[in-house]
Enzyme design. Sequence first.
Site, PDB file in Angstrom:
ATOM      1  N   HIS A 216       8.002  15.893  25.579  1.00  0.00           N
ATOM      2  CA  HIS A 216       7.574  14.726  26.342  1.00  0.00           C
ATOM      3  C   HIS A 216       6.577  13.838  25.589  1.00  0.00           C
ATOM      4  O   HIS A 216       6.237  12.763  26.076  1.00  0.00           O
ATOM      5  CB  HIS A 216       6.987  15.173  27.690  1.00  0.00           C
ATOM      6  CG  HIS A 216       8.034  15.530  28.686  1.00  0.00           C
ATOM      7  ND1 HIS A 216       7.827  15.498  30.047  1.00  0.00           N
ATOM      8  CD2 HIS A 216       9.318  15.926  28.534  1.00  0.00           C
ATOM      9  CE1 HIS A 216       8.927  15.859  30.673  1.00  0.00           C
ATOM     10  NE2 HIS A 216       9.843  16.130  29.764  1.00  0.00           N
ATOM     11  N   SER A 220      12.978  12.296  24.171  1.00  0.00           N
ATOM     12  CA  SER A 220      14.220  12.899  23.691  1.00  0.00           C
ATOM     13  C   SER A 220      14.831  12.086  22.556  1.00  0.00           C
ATOM     14  O   SER A 220      14.714  10.862  22.518  1.00  0.00           O
ATOM     15  CB  SER A 220      15.233  13.003  24.833  1.00  0.00           C
ATOM     16  OG  SER A 220      14.795  13.905  25.826  1.00  0.00           O
ATOM     17  N   LYS A 244      23.366  14.423  36.415  1.00  0.00           N
ATOM     18  CA  LYS A 244      24.171  14.826  35.257  1.00  0.00           C
ATOM     19  C   LYS A 244      23.942  16.296  34.917  1.00  0.00           C
ATOM     20  O   LYS A 244      24.896  17.052  34.679  1.00  0.00           O
ATOM     21  CB  LYS A 244      23.811  13.944  34.063  1.00  0.00           C
ATOM     22  CG  LYS A 244      24.794  14.005  32.910  1.00  0.00           C
ATOM     23  CD  LYS A 244      24.505  12.896  31.912  1.00  0.00           C
ATOM     24  CE  LYS A 244      25.636  12.773  30.891  1.00  0.00           C
ATOM     25  NZ  LYS A 244      25.451  11.607  30.011  1.00  0.00           N
ATOM     26  N   ASP A 245      22.664  16.709  34.899  1.00  0.00           N
ATOM     27  CA  ASP A 245      22.349  18.118  34.640  1.00  0.00           C
ATOM     28  C   ASP A 245      22.917  19.014  35.728  1.00  0.00           C
ATOM     29  O   ASP A 245      23.386  20.129  35.450  1.00  0.00           O
ATOM     30  CB  ASP A 245      20.830  18.310  34.550  1.00  0.00           C
ATOM     31  CG  ASP A 245      20.253  17.803  33.237  1.00  0.00           C
ATOM     32  OD1 ASP A 245      21.029  17.262  32.423  1.00  0.00           O
ATOM     33  OD2 ASP A 245      19.038  17.943  33.028  1.00  0.00           O
ATOM     34  N   GLU A 288      25.563  43.534  20.148  1.00  0.00           N
ATOM     35  CA  GLU A 288      26.159  42.560  21.047  1.00  0.00           C
ATOM     36  C   GLU A 288      26.693  41.380  20.239  1.00  0.00           C
ATOM     37  O   GLU A 288      26.239  41.108  19.130  1.00  0.00           O
ATOM     38  CB  GLU A 288      25.124  42.066  22.058  1.00  0.00           C
ATOM     39  CG  GLU A 288      24.715  43.110  23.093  1.00  0.00           C
ATOM     40  CD  GLU A 288      25.766  43.264  24.177  1.00  0.00           C
ATOM     41  OE1 GLU A 288      25.561  42.789  25.312  1.00  0.00           O
ATOM     42  OE2 GLU A 288      26.802  43.893  23.883  1.00  0.00           O
TER      43      GLU A 288
END
Length: 428
Positions: A216, A220, A244-245, A288
């Site tokens: 922040h 972005s 959107k998220d 894994e």
Amino acid sequence: MSGASTYVPKNPVLRWFESRLPVVGLVHSSFVVFPNPRNLNYFWTFGGILAFMLVCQIVTGVVLAMHYTPEATLAFASVEHIMRDVNYGWMLRYIHANGASMFFIAVYVHIARGMYYGSYKAPREVLWILGLIIFLLMMATAFMGYVLPWGQMSFWGAKVITSLFSAIPVVGDAITVWLWGGYSVGNATLNRFFSLHYLMPFMIAGVVVLHIWALHVPGSNNPVGVEVKSKKDTLPFHPYFTVKDGLALSVFMVFFAYFVFFIPNYLGHSDNYIEANPLVTPAHIVPEWYFLPYYAMLRAVPSKLGGVCALFGSILILAFMPWLDTSRIRSSNFRPIYRAFLFVFFADVFVLGYCGSQEPQGAIVLVSQVATAWYFIHLLLITPAMGFFETPRQLPASITEAVLGPRMAGGSGAFAAARTAASPSVDG
């Protein structure tokens, strides 16, 4: 970039509280009105998916810990108790076990997006390094969690990986004995791993807060890699990016639910449903799936110390990407030659993952060695060299121009002219 909060509660009680502890104002400025570049695509939604998966893992992990017994002779039975006797225990365990895989799928996409769009470049170097710290903590947490069911693969995986520390000169044996809590993997090892596995997700949450804070400050990055030049380049986080998220998270949850309810053991190993036995070694010890590329690098180097250096070096070298990449252009969309090399690099990681899942013999060893060499060649040689020799494509003047085109980005007059030109004439 978010600036001071403009949030003023209408309720007098909330206004009194906000004047003394502006928590709601902080959330409002950070997650409601915070400006984001208007051209963010769906690859930027994986940050929110990762935050959701972290909460999911912590919640299910805390509940599972209430029923788990971290004692070598009881751990395997306690997992069976969770699966068979605890109300919805099977679902909690499958959510937690498959949630680790979903977490790593999302984080690998997140890292790949950062590499493709150059999100590690100035002024976001600290943001990138904090993200890699989260990744390392995730790997440690996942490894320790894999040991807790105390099946055959858990036990022997712990033995193989912890033995790597003995390759460190002078202090290696002491570190290995400390990790084991004795001279072999046993009850003390299980207790250590359980306590650390419980603690580390909260450490991850703390670094995530720093990661968001670091995000922040400069804001972005975006697909074209052009910095925000005006308010026209941005949109508030809510409702544009929350919607959107939310859509991306819903699709991801369908994918997640398919694994949990239809193929919950697909990403696991059948040997882990056999109780740990120090006297019986499994035919093929594999970690894994999300550790397989690094496991391939470990086995590709004949020297044990060299393998350990390659394993840890492959992760630590990513922290230097802001300085290894010498190009002034962020986004690979404008760097066609580097983009081709980057896709080869991503394919190379998949090849390493495949090699890590196979027995180390014959051609697999040779392919692992070539793929490991190419991994480091790309990061140490190709990435710096491209900045000097590649001629990038022309960048747009602004984010708005990249979205709307130069005519519409020129102002309301240009936009109106464009609309008039596109409209059919009344006279026909």
